[in-house]
Design an enzyme around this catalytic site. Sequence first.
Site, PDB file in Angstrom:
ATOM      1  N   ASP A 242      33.094 -40.624  51.015  1.00  0.00           N
ATOM      2  CA  ASP A 242      34.271 -40.544  50.146  1.00  0.00           C
ATOM      3  C   ASP A 242      34.862 -39.134  50.231  1.00  0.00           C
ATOM      4  O   ASP A 242      34.653 -38.302  49.357  1.00  0.00           O
ATOM      5  CB  ASP A 242      33.841 -40.892  48.715  1.00  0.00           C
ATOM      6  CG  ASP A 242      34.963 -40.728  47.702  1.00  0.00           C
ATOM      7  OD1 ASP A 242      36.122 -40.595  48.117  1.00  0.00           O
ATOM      8  OD2 ASP A 242      34.671 -40.748  46.487  1.00  0.00           O
ATOM      9  N   HIS A 414      30.785 -31.746  47.959  1.00  0.00           N
ATOM     10  CA  HIS A 414      31.339 -31.900  49.300  1.00  0.00           C
ATOM     11  C   HIS A 414      31.725 -30.524  49.823  1.00  0.00           C
ATOM     12  O   HIS A 414      32.083 -29.628  49.046  1.00  0.00           O
ATOM     13  CB  HIS A 414      32.603 -32.762  49.265  1.00  0.00           C
ATOM     14  CG  HIS A 414      32.365 -34.224  49.478  1.00  0.00           C
ATOM     15  ND1 HIS A 414      31.953 -34.733  50.687  1.00  0.00           N
ATOM     16  CD2 HIS A 414      32.500 -35.285  48.643  1.00  0.00           C
ATOM     17  CE1 HIS A 414      31.847 -36.053  50.589  1.00  0.00           C
ATOM     18  NE2 HIS A 414      32.154 -36.412  49.360  1.00  0.00           N
ATOM     19  N   HIS A 448      28.010 -35.898  51.487  1.00  0.00           N
ATOM     20  CA  HIS A 448      26.850 -36.741  51.779  1.00  0.00           C
ATOM     21  C   HIS A 448      26.460 -36.481  53.226  1.00  0.00           C
ATOM     22  O   HIS A 448      26.465 -37.382  54.061  1.00  0.00           O
ATOM     23  CB  HIS A 448      27.183 -38.230  51.603  1.00  0.00           C
ATOM     24  CG  HIS A 448      27.622 -38.604  50.226  1.00  0.00           C
ATOM     25  ND1 HIS A 448      26.752 -38.644  49.154  1.00  0.00           N
ATOM     26  CD2 HIS A 448      28.828 -38.938  49.727  1.00  0.00           C
ATOM     27  CE1 HIS A 448      27.409 -39.005  48.059  1.00  0.00           C
ATOM     28  NE2 HIS A 448      28.674 -39.182  48.372  1.00  0.00           N
ATOM     29  N   GLU A 473      26.643 -42.852  55.981  1.00  0.00           N
ATOM     30  CA  GLU A 473      27.223 -43.711  54.947  1.00  0.00           C
ATOM     31  C   GLU A 473      28.023 -44.810  55.626  1.00  0.00           C
ATOM     32  O   GLU A 473      28.879 -44.531  56.466  1.00  0.00           O
ATOM     33  CB  GLU A 473      28.099 -42.946  53.960  1.00  0.00           C
ATOM     34  CG  GLU A 473      28.680 -43.880  52.911  1.00  0.00           C
ATOM     35  CD  GLU A 473      29.310 -43.192  51.712  1.00  0.00           C
ATOM     36  OE1 GLU A 473      30.121 -43.837  51.023  1.00  0.00           O
ATOM     37  OE2 GLU A 473      28.980 -42.013  51.455  1.00  0.00           O
ATOM     38  N   HIS A 475      29.591 -47.428  53.710  1.00  0.00           N
ATOM     39  CA  HIS A 475      30.081 -48.115  52.518  1.00  0.00           C
ATOM     40  C   HIS A 475      31.100 -49.209  52.858  1.00  0.00           C
ATOM     41  O   HIS A 475      31.149 -50.258  52.210  1.00  0.00           O
ATOM     42  CB  HIS A 475      30.713 -47.080  51.580  1.00  0.00           C
ATOM     43  CG  HIS A 475      30.768 -47.518  50.152  1.00  0.00           C
ATOM     44  ND1 HIS A 475      31.115 -46.683  49.120  1.00  0.00           N
ATOM     45  CD2 HIS A 475      30.523 -48.718  49.576  1.00  0.00           C
ATOM     46  CE1 HIS A 475      31.084 -47.331  47.975  1.00  0.00           C
ATOM     47  NE2 HIS A 475      30.732 -48.561  48.220  1.00  0.00           N
ATOM     48  N   GLU A 521      24.988 -44.838  50.149  1.00  0.00           N
ATOM     49  CA  GLU A 521      25.741 -46.095  50.129  1.00  0.00           C
ATOM     50  C   GLU A 521      25.797 -46.769  51.502  1.00  0.00           C
ATOM     51  O   GLU A 521      26.865 -47.033  52.038  1.00  0.00           O
ATOM     52  CB  GLU A 521      27.147 -45.843  49.571  1.00  0.00           C
ATOM     53  CG  GLU A 521      27.101 -45.424  48.117  1.00  0.00           C
ATOM     54  CD  GLU A 521      28.455 -45.109  47.521  1.00  0.00           C
ATOM     55  OE1 GLU A 521      28.671 -45.400  46.340  1.00  0.00           O
ATOM     56  OE2 GLU A 521      29.309 -44.530  48.228  1.00  0.00           O
ATOM     57  N   GLU A 586      24.256 -39.686  40.951  1.00  0.00           N
ATOM     58  CA  GLU A 586      25.658 -39.481  40.580  1.00  0.00           C
ATOM     59  C   GLU A 586      25.831 -39.991  39.154  1.00  0.00           C
ATOM     60  O   GLU A 586      25.354 -41.076  38.808  1.00  0.00           O
ATOM     61  CB  GLU A 586      26.613 -40.233  41.522  1.00  0.00           C
ATOM     62  CG  GLU A 586      26.599 -39.734  42.955  1.00  0.00           C
ATOM     63  CD  GLU A 586      27.498 -40.554  43.892  1.00  0.00           C
ATOM     64  OE1 GLU A 586      28.419 -41.249  43.387  1.00  0.00           O
ATOM     65  OE2 GLU A 586      27.260 -40.515  45.108  1.00  0.00           O
ATOM     66  N   ASN A 646      44.856 -45.565  52.324  1.00  0.00           N
ATOM     67  CA  ASN A 646      44.418 -44.404  51.555  1.00  0.00           C
ATOM     68  C   ASN A 646      44.005 -44.862  50.171  1.00  0.00           C
ATOM     69  O   ASN A 646      44.340 -45.962  49.736  1.00  0.00           O
ATOM     70  CB  ASN A 646      45.532 -43.347  51.476  1.00  0.00           C
ATOM     71  CG  ASN A 646      46.703 -43.820  50.631  1.00  0.00           C
ATOM     72  OD1 ASN A 646      46.632 -43.812  49.400  1.00  0.00           O
ATOM     73  ND2 ASN A 646      47.783 -44.252  51.278  1.00  0.00           N
ATOM     74  N   PHE A 650      41.838 -40.783  44.233  1.00  0.00           N
ATOM     75  CA  PHE A 650      40.422 -40.974  43.953  1.00  0.00           C
ATOM     76  C   PHE A 650      39.577 -39.834  44.529  1.00  0.00           C
ATOM     77  O   PHE A 650      38.379 -39.743  44.257  1.00  0.00           O
ATOM     78  CB  PHE A 650      39.937 -42.324  44.491  1.00  0.00           C
ATOM     79  CG  PHE A 650      38.731 -42.860  43.787  1.00  0.00           C
ATOM     80  CD1 PHE A 650      38.835 -43.364  42.496  1.00  0.00           C
ATOM     81  CD2 PHE A 650      37.490 -42.854  44.390  1.00  0.00           C
ATOM     82  CE1 PHE A 650      37.713 -43.841  41.825  1.00  0.00           C
ATOM     83  CE2 PHE A 650      36.365 -43.338  43.736  1.00  0.00           C
ATOM     84  CZ  PHE A 650      36.481 -43.833  42.445  1.00  0.00           C
ATOM     85  N   ASN A 653      37.982 -35.805  41.822  1.00  0.00           N
ATOM     86  CA  ASN A 653      36.890 -36.108  40.892  1.00  0.00           C
ATOM     87  C   ASN A 653      36.102 -34.867  40.503  1.00  0.00           C
ATOM     88  O   ASN A 653      34.953 -34.983  40.075  1.00  0.00           O
ATOM     89  CB  ASN A 653      35.904 -37.110  41.512  1.00  0.00           C
ATOM     90  CG  ASN A 653      36.557 -38.317  42.135  1.00  0.00           C
ATOM     91  OD1 ASN A 653      36.122 -38.766  43.175  1.00  0.00           O
ATOM     92  ND2 ASN A 653      37.595 -38.841  41.515  1.00  0.00           N
TER      93      ASN A 653
END
Length: 1111
Positions: A242, A414, A448, A473, A475, A521, A586, A646, A650, A653
């Site tokens: 993410d 990140h 991640h 990942e 996901h 994930e 998380e 996109n 989001f 965060n």
Amino acid sequence: MASLVSQLVLPACNGYKVWEDPSFIKWRKRDAHVSLHCHDTVEGSLKYWYDRNKVDFLVASSAVWDDDAVSGALDCAAFWVKGLPFVKSLSGYWKFLLAPNPTSVPLNFYDYKFEDSSWETLPVPSNWQMHGYDRPIYTNIVYPFPLDPPKVAEDNPIGCYRTHFYLPKEWEGRRILLHFQAVDSAFYTWINGVLVGYSQDSRLPAEFEITDFCHPCGSGNKNVLAVQVFRWSDGSYLEDQDHWWLSGIHRDVLLLAKPKVFIADYFFRSNLGKNFSYADLQVEVKVDNSGETSKGSILTNFTIEAAVYDNQNWQDTSQDTDLLSSQVAQLKLSESSSASLGFQEYLLQGKLQMPKLWSAEQPNLYTLVVILKDAEGHVVDCESCQVGIRQISKAPKQLLVNGHPIIIRGVNRHEHHPRLGKTSLEPCMVKDLVLMKQNNINAVRNSHYPQHPRWYELCDLFGMYMIDEANIETHGFDLSGSVKHPTQEPVWLSSMMDRVVGMVERDKNHACIISWSLGNESSYGPNHAALAGWVRAKDPSRLLHYEGGGARTPSTDIVCPMYMRVWDIVKIAKDPNESRPLILCEYSHAMGNSNGNIHEYWEAIDSTFGLQGGFIWEWVDQALLKDGPDGKKYWAYGGDFGDDPNDLNFCLNGIVWPDRTPHPAVHEVNYVYQPIKVSLKEGIIKITNTYFYETTQALEFSWTFHGDGCELGCGLLPLPLIKPQSSYEIKWESGPWYTLWESFDAAENFLTITMKLLQSTRWVESGHVIASSQVQLPAKRECCPRVIESGGATLQVESLGQMITIGQQNLWEIKFDTKAGGLESWKVEGIPVMHKGVFPCFWRAPTDNDKGGGASSYFSRWKDAQLDNLFFVSENCSIQSRTDHFVKIASVFLGIPKADEKVSFELNKSNALFKVNMVYTIYGSGDVTVECEVNPCPHLPPLPRVGIEFHLNKSMDQVKWYGRGPFECYPDRKTSAHVGVYEQNVSDMHVPYIVPVECSGRADVRWVTFQNKEGIGIYASIYSGSPPMQMNASYYTTAELDQATRHEELIEGDDIEVHLDHKHMGLGGDDSWSPCVHDKYLVPPVTYTFAVRFFPMTAAASCYDIYKAQL
């Protein structure tokens, strides 16, 4: 070999695409290993770390987040190899061309004599999208190309790089290694036109030996380095984290010069003895001799040694200090050594008496130096790193560090720079660590993927527990029912294993790492079981973490859920069949104005055995700097670069903005994470030291006593030393504040106890507040709210049509509109103060959390109920009573959806969602009371707010209030905000969230004043037993905040919009994709009654006196 090279370089010849083959992930790439420094002397290695460790909070002030960061990255690249005579950074401006796809790459661009003069230049390290090539893409889950593994899009941009270098004479006779710290996502590399390697994995190094392909050292002949970087490869399927998809050579490129026989890798381990009085030390060393020398002849011709030096002996020393004198342990060769293909492995052992243990609280470090000497005793090769002596272990429901069940007060981080993307700068990494430490954060999860090597060194140095996470990942596979996750497919095992092995081998010597993570994930399957088996066999000294598959699979030593609710984590902790500790990998999703309820998690963590903390999602808002149409830069998020698909905002965060300015929520994080806790229960003030290693010796305790908002006294609080995990209790009546409590007749008494650092540390100056808690002391008397007396000054009242004018000549004047049912205007000493008020209000600008949950979200339910579309009509308005000293006016408002505006009034009445009775009493004293009774329709969803709204003249921008503050706070995020009297102007109260939302609130307000610079204005307070209010004042209307999609779009209104709320719904934050405000912070649609008092303010008036007059 020729045919293989043909397949690699000329895929068009046979259709084979190596970048779409998950079984082919590298070619000629050296085995993963620790970072190498190629020292030539022991003294040089010690001097290198002596200099590298000269870093503290002052470095953070050099952090840059704008265009200056481009040159800053190149400066850092040069700084990181300073003092290493056999390491050369190739970072700088390289020739660059972006081809739209692999078939468009210029023919033979890697040739020595290829003409590249027409190419542009690009700084290395960098992501090419951050320099105008291609476009950044932000997605959370969905892949930015069709999900058809292992194939990727035909539209696959290719970065073609060229640069050159010369090998110095001093490197003659040595082996040359080309080291890429990280390239996204796959690449070939050539030296002088010869293909020397291929690699995947965007977050780990790729190293190739190029000795045979370079011109001789000192010859003066230029060596040409060419690199072809693929934006997409089959490896991209394992990198669906993410964050922004960005490409290129984003970390440094190095040349290493090693002797023919050299130290290739080493693994340091320590085993603590009884009572930690000594440590058995081990170093496993690999020697690379190209297979030319047998193990026996190596031991005949070479000697392997290792020594440990105490860094603490280097503090406050001059440049001339004998660093060698700090040696505290020597390790000698053991007979239990082994050989592996191409390498010789040797085990060295030693003992360290009374070791200084490493922890996040006390990050004591040693320097390990490994030396290879020839038969004459001359140093042939020398490697070194920082090491910490500590023990990670497990007990039932506990993760132990040095025998203590530490608490993880963590964040996910990140790698993100708003100008550079994924490229890291030393001052910016230091800035992150300084802010984290200053706000009581003691742990970080590398989300991640493995991060920049210097990040680990800094975490070792500053003291930060770490979960190091593999770059895996997948996901996006969750969105397809027909395509298996890679963990279920054997063909992906080698790629997944390579990423885990590469992480562990690079980072294994870092003290900060307490757990490895298999990724994020990525579902769960046989491949994960294989990865877990390798890690546990390789490094049993650490724990293993993996959330996928439900957070409780056999491949994790920690129950590590994400976004699990408080009651559920408590349930797991109390499960007698679960022996593992629970640490939230998380939690508290920090999207926009968020992090509500976090104190409830910590009430549970602090009181429940088996709960050991968690990692907030996440550290930083991942916005990128972008030039706007007006030439000004703004924070851009998903979709702002034309990227499709996109996930919009989001990526926002974080608890800090992209430039690391803290969000208001950081105050709450700081508070729930603070290591010294204060409570008052049954007359006992309890001060608890939750540290595991530190006493309170380094802290200064002080107290401040407030009565009804006034500071009545303060002083130092002499306390005995409180040992780790211990408490000190004091009867509140025996404290130095008690005489003040006895002397003053305050209705509310608050005691604040503050803990400050006496000495400066690496991460902060002396005087820093490490913890601060406020407790409410018992009231000295029972508070019975007084009713305003109706006698006193005589009112002047005039009626003209629907307008009533009420006032005191030259003092104040109110115009009341009986048709609208509210105040038309209010002047104080002829100065316009209020207009457009006082009316009911139930709507707020939705937060990101309000919108989470689709059709079930609060926002959707509010929209469906048309709460966003209300207008208020006065059903009736009349003067109820009138004397010479007061006028009482009663208004009945109906809240009706605007769609029904043209419907007849009688029909509208039946559609009303609210009926609000408001009684205005205007006194000759200037007091105005507003008594409200709110009757909502019972079928409505939980309400955003219940309160009143009014508008003030724009000059009334000086705000003073008695309540919680000084920063933004809300009903479910206010424990950090102490009750007091604060002053700010309206502009400073506004919180510039990148996407505008409800903001700027202040909780538990007793009274507030709004004045101009001359002191003219208005006072408002709770009245008639009403509880404290939620207050908000802004130049931006609720409608403006609701409509804008970014902060730059906001337009200041012509006045100040003020909200005084009897009830305001919490922010939530357990996650941002479901309605999750806790029940106690919801505002159900039931009857509410409350009252507010207003009073005209002049420069001579005292808000304290006005307030106390009603108590």
